[in-house]
Scaffold this motif. Structure first.
Motif, PDB file in Angstrom:
ATOM      1  N   THR A 269      31.292 -37.546 -45.353  1.00  0.00           N
ATOM      2  CA  THR A 269      30.137 -36.711 -45.036  1.00  0.00           C
ATOM      3  C   THR A 269      30.193 -36.416 -43.534  1.00  0.00           C
ATOM      4  O   THR A 269      31.073 -36.912 -42.832  1.00  0.00           O
TER       5      THR A 269
ATOM      6  N   ASN B 202      28.470 -26.057 -54.763  1.00  0.00           N
ATOM      7  CA  ASN B 202      28.480 -26.919 -53.580  1.00  0.00           C
ATOM      8  C   ASN B 202      29.799 -26.747 -52.836  1.00  0.00           C
ATOM      9  O   ASN B 202      30.867 -27.022 -53.387  1.00  0.00           O
TER      10      ASN B 202
ATOM     11  N   THR C  52      25.737 -32.251 -57.105  1.00  0.00           N
ATOM     12  CA  THR C  52      26.275 -33.574 -56.842  1.00  0.00           C
ATOM     13  C   THR C  52      26.872 -34.164 -58.117  1.00  0.00           C
ATOM     14  O   THR C  52      26.135 -34.596 -59.012  1.00  0.00           O
TER      15      THR C  52
ATOM     16  N   ALA D 164      28.585 -31.001 -46.930  1.00  0.00           N
ATOM     17  CA  ALA D 164      28.214 -32.273 -47.555  1.00  0.00           C
ATOM     18  C   ALA D 164      29.411 -33.217 -47.605  1.00  0.00           C
ATOM     19  O   ALA D 164      29.276 -34.416 -47.356  1.00  0.00           O
TER      20      ALA D 164
ATOM     21  N   ASP E  34      21.691 -31.957 -51.081  1.00  0.00           N
ATOM     22  CA  ASP E  34      23.028 -31.611 -51.549  1.00  0.00           C
ATOM     23  C   ASP E  34      22.908 -30.567 -52.651  1.00  0.00           C
ATOM     24  O   ASP E  34      22.108 -30.738 -53.585  1.00  0.00           O
TER      25      ASP E  34
ATOM     26  N   ILE F 101      22.919 -35.212 -45.052  1.00  0.00           N
ATOM     27  CA  ILE F 101      22.794 -34.178 -46.081  1.00  0.00           C
ATOM     28  C   ILE F 101      21.326 -34.094 -46.492  1.00  0.00           C
ATOM     29  O   ILE F 101      20.868 -34.849 -47.362  1.00  0.00           O
TER      30      ILE F 101
END
Length: 257
Positions: A59, A15, A199, A41, A196, A193
């Motif tokens: 965000t 991510n 997370t 994100a 995602d 988002i």
């Protein structure tokens, strides 16, 4: 500003998060505009507070109360890019978070947010999953639904307008994994988002849930997004420990108005 891929040891996986190390906070509107401009994100902002660090996450549309992958990305920037040794201690909206270097990259020490099992399924959740049996639980920011197996998680097609009706909550789906103890996916359209990639924060609830179901406190988790990400997890009393790697993708110069 740095951009880091978190919960992965390879670029273009895990991510991505942006990280800005500041002397002091920028005006809140500027921080939000930077996060919107990045359209990741999360964008993390961190400043020294004497013995440790203050950490905030944004965000593309609002400030977030809790973010795991951007905490990992921030730790990687401070340790790997800026050469800061020892344990990193962050003060955040969800309390004190601690991060240590480990054999797996970094170990994150998060609060344990136990699952609140739902005896009645909310109408918006029924609209998404139909009238059959639904195993659902929640925490302070997300709704969680356990599906039959990993294939059901992979094949799930999110109805984002329906998920928006869970307001103010986002949606996590999870199941027992084939090669890992459990898998998950996360959808947060209210936060800008749609899905995602990996997370960390949801595992503060997924880990105690699956630890109880599987009768073990050390678990391997995988988030089954298109980018994917692996987390080694441990339930330790009122804390959840997550281990993962991170790699730097970019270092950039921002020109503010």
């Amino acid at each position: 500003m740095y951009q880091v891929d978190a919960f992965t040891s390879a670029l273009f996986r895990g991510n991505p998060a942006a990280v800005l190390v500041l002397d002091d906070w920028l005006p809140e509107a500027i921080m939000q505009n930077i996060a919107a401009e990045n359209n990741l994100a999360e964008t993390a902002f961190v400043r020294p507070n004497g013995g440790g660090w203050d950490l905030r996450w944004f965000t593309p549309v609002h400030e977030a109360p809790f973010c795991g992958h951007a905490t990992l990305a921030t730790s990687h920037v401070l340790a790997h890019e800026m050469g800061i040794d020892g344990q990193l201690v962050f003060e955040t909206q969800v309390g004190t978070l601690r991060v240590d270097r480990s054999n797996d990259g970094y170990r994150l020490d998060f609060p344990n947010f136990p699952p609140d099992i739902l005896s009645e399924i909310p109408v918006p959740l029924r609209a998404i999953f139909g009238p059959g049996e639904v195993k659902a639980f929640r925490n302070f920011e997300n709704m969680f639904v356990e599906l039959a197996d990993e294939r059901a998680v992979v094949d799930f097609v999110p109805d984002l307008p329906a998920i928006l009706k869970l307001d103010p909550l986002s949606l996590v789906i999870t199941a027992r994994g084939d090669e890992h103890d459990f898998v998950s996916r996360y959808f947060a359209p209210l936060a800008g988002i749609p899905e995602d990639p990996v997370t960390g924060s949801i595992h503060a609830t997924l880990v105690p849930y699956w630890a109880q179901k599987l009768g073990k406190t050390n678990l391997s988790a995988f988030q089954r997004s298109s980018r994917g990400g692996h987390l080694l997890c441990e339930l330790k009393g009122d804390r959840v420990l997550l281990s993962g790697s991170a790699v730097t993708f970019m270092k950039a110069q921002i020109y503010l108005p």
